[in-house]
Design an enzyme around this catalytic site. Structure first.
Site, PDB file in Angstrom:
ATOM      1  N   LYS A   6      36.630  50.184  29.337  1.00 49.50           N
ATOM      2  CA  LYS A   6      36.036  50.892  30.467  1.00 49.50           C
ATOM      3  C   LYS A   6      34.528  50.773  30.373  1.00 49.50           C
ATOM      4  O   LYS A   6      33.925  51.167  29.368  1.00 49.50           O
ATOM      5  CB  LYS A   6      36.462  52.354  30.456  1.00 49.50           C
ATOM      6  CG  LYS A   6      35.798  53.171  31.557  1.00 49.50           C
ATOM      7  CD  LYS A   6      36.383  54.555  31.648  1.00 49.50           C
ATOM      8  CE  LYS A   6      35.653  55.364  32.715  1.00 49.50           C
ATOM      9  NZ  LYS A   6      36.192  56.727  32.821  1.00 49.50           N
ATOM     10  N   LYS A  55      38.607  48.366  33.504  1.00 49.34           N
ATOM     11  CA  LYS A  55      38.023  49.134  34.596  1.00 49.34           C
ATOM     12  C   LYS A  55      36.514  49.002  34.574  1.00 49.34           C
ATOM     13  O   LYS A  55      35.935  49.106  33.488  1.00 49.34           O
ATOM     14  CB  LYS A  55      38.449  50.598  34.427  1.00 49.34           C
ATOM     15  CG  LYS A  55      37.849  51.561  35.400  1.00 49.34           C
ATOM     16  CD  LYS A  55      38.183  52.960  34.976  1.00 49.34           C
ATOM     17  CE  LYS A  55      37.495  53.910  35.937  1.00 49.34           C
ATOM     18  NZ  LYS A  55      37.581  55.267  35.534  1.00 49.34           N
TER      19      LYS A  55
END
Ligand code: PBG
Length: 334
Positions: free
Chosen positions: A204, A258
């Site tokens: 992330k 992400k």
């Protein structure tokens, strides 16, 4: 390669032959997109004033618990396998230690119980991170202007436990603290919650594409500083591979990359290297880009959305978290 060096390619390889008809293009297509690939992120709220459209995400609404149950039923009817929940918490409940995250009767837990009671076969995923509950807007606990790791993990474990006890199927730690997957797995197992899965936000990035989400959960205005001491540097890919390897070793059942569209290279490398279920998150800023530009007449909305989702499949995603899930599922049904 020159044409002559490709066997049978001389004098001209007519690549367009396989693109000539719709049926033929369907026949030779390498990837498919279906409702079964999609996870719908939903925002939930308690205060009636919050239960409205999010200004920076036109078309996306925060639901109260009853509204969330109804919306979840609509998603399931469209063939969407799972939803994930994000709460917009009353600011009066936000504290430096984010203790509301571990309240078994908090908004997330109440929503999980209501959705599971009404739609037992719909998968429910809960985000594990403190930012919706924390008066500093950070995913962990802040001490002397620094997000501390191990103390944050203790609170994240308590958060994951109340969510699992409320009946969610998968917990999804999005906080990027070190060691949280192992700590959550151990705690779930010790509590007998052996079948609750872990979808780790393994790679992330510290991304500006999360801006509209922070409006949606009301953490943006509270955020002190940035998240660069725990989320990844957008410059790095090798580091993402280490993050994923560690989370797998700690017990993750699925991993996530992400944001989505700007990080397709990372997604592709993770899927090819590790081969386990790999999820991508087309985040709020990506939604806003496509939606706002379509509203302004720049794009054919439906075409741009479906193209963006197919790009994730091509890069190797097994599942896509997207705010477009319901619309896309309805289009794919036609
Ligand atoms: C919280 C969290 C964020 C998102 C999902 N979980 C925001 C952040 O890390 O600041 C972003 C999702 C989106 O932008 O749609 N840990």
């Amino acid at each position: 390669m020159t044409p002559a060096s490709i066997p049978g390619a001389f004098p001209l390889t007519r690549m367009r032959r396989n693109r000539r008809h719709g049926w033929l293009r369907r026949l030779v297509s390498e990837n498919t997109l279906s409702a079964a690939d999609l996870i719908w992120p939903m925002f939930v709220c308690d205060r009636p004033a919050d239960c409205a459209e999010i200004p920076t995400m036109p078309g996306v609404t925060r639901y109260d618990v009853a509204g969330a149950v109804a919306a979840a039923g609509r998603a399931q009817a469209l063939g969407i396998p799972a939803i994930c929940l994000f709460p917009s918490i009353d600011p009066a409940l936000k504290t430096p230690d984010a203790r509301e995250a571990a309240n078994p009767d908090n908004l997330v837990c109440r929503t999980v119980r209501a959705i599971k009671a009404a739609h037992p076969d719909l998968g429910v995923i809960c985000d594990v991170a403190l930012d919706p509950f924390n008066s500093d807007g950070h995913d962990g606990i802040v001490r002397d202007d620094y997000v501390v790791n191990d103390e944050s993990v203790e609170m994240l474990v308590r958060q994951a436990l109340v969510q699992a006890e409320a009946g969610c199927d998968i917990v999804a730690p999005s906080d990027m603290m070190d060691g949280r997957v192992r700590a959550i797995r151990q705690a779930l197992d010790a509590a007998g919650l052996i079948d609750v899965g872990i979808l780790s936000y393994a790679a992330k990035y510290a991304s500006a594409f999360y801006g509209p989400f922070r409006d949606a959960v009301g953490s943006g205005g509270m955020l002190k500083g940035d998240k660069k001491t725990y989320q990844m540097d957008p410059a790095n890919t090798d580091e993402a591979m280490r993050e994923v390897a560690i989370d797998i070793a700690e017990g993750a059942d699925m991993v996530m990359v992400k944001p989505g569209m700007p990080y397709l290279d990372v997604l592709s490398r993770v899927k090819q290297t590790f081969g386990l279920p790999t999820v991508t998150y087309q985040v709020s800023g990506e939604y806003a880009m496509l939606r706002v530009a379509s509203d302004a007449g720049c794009f054919d909305y439906r075409k741009i959305v479906l193209e963006s989702l197919m790009a994730f499949k091509r890069a190797g995603a097994d599942a896509i978290i997207t705010y477009f899930a319901c619309e896309a599922a309805a289009w794919l049904k036609e």
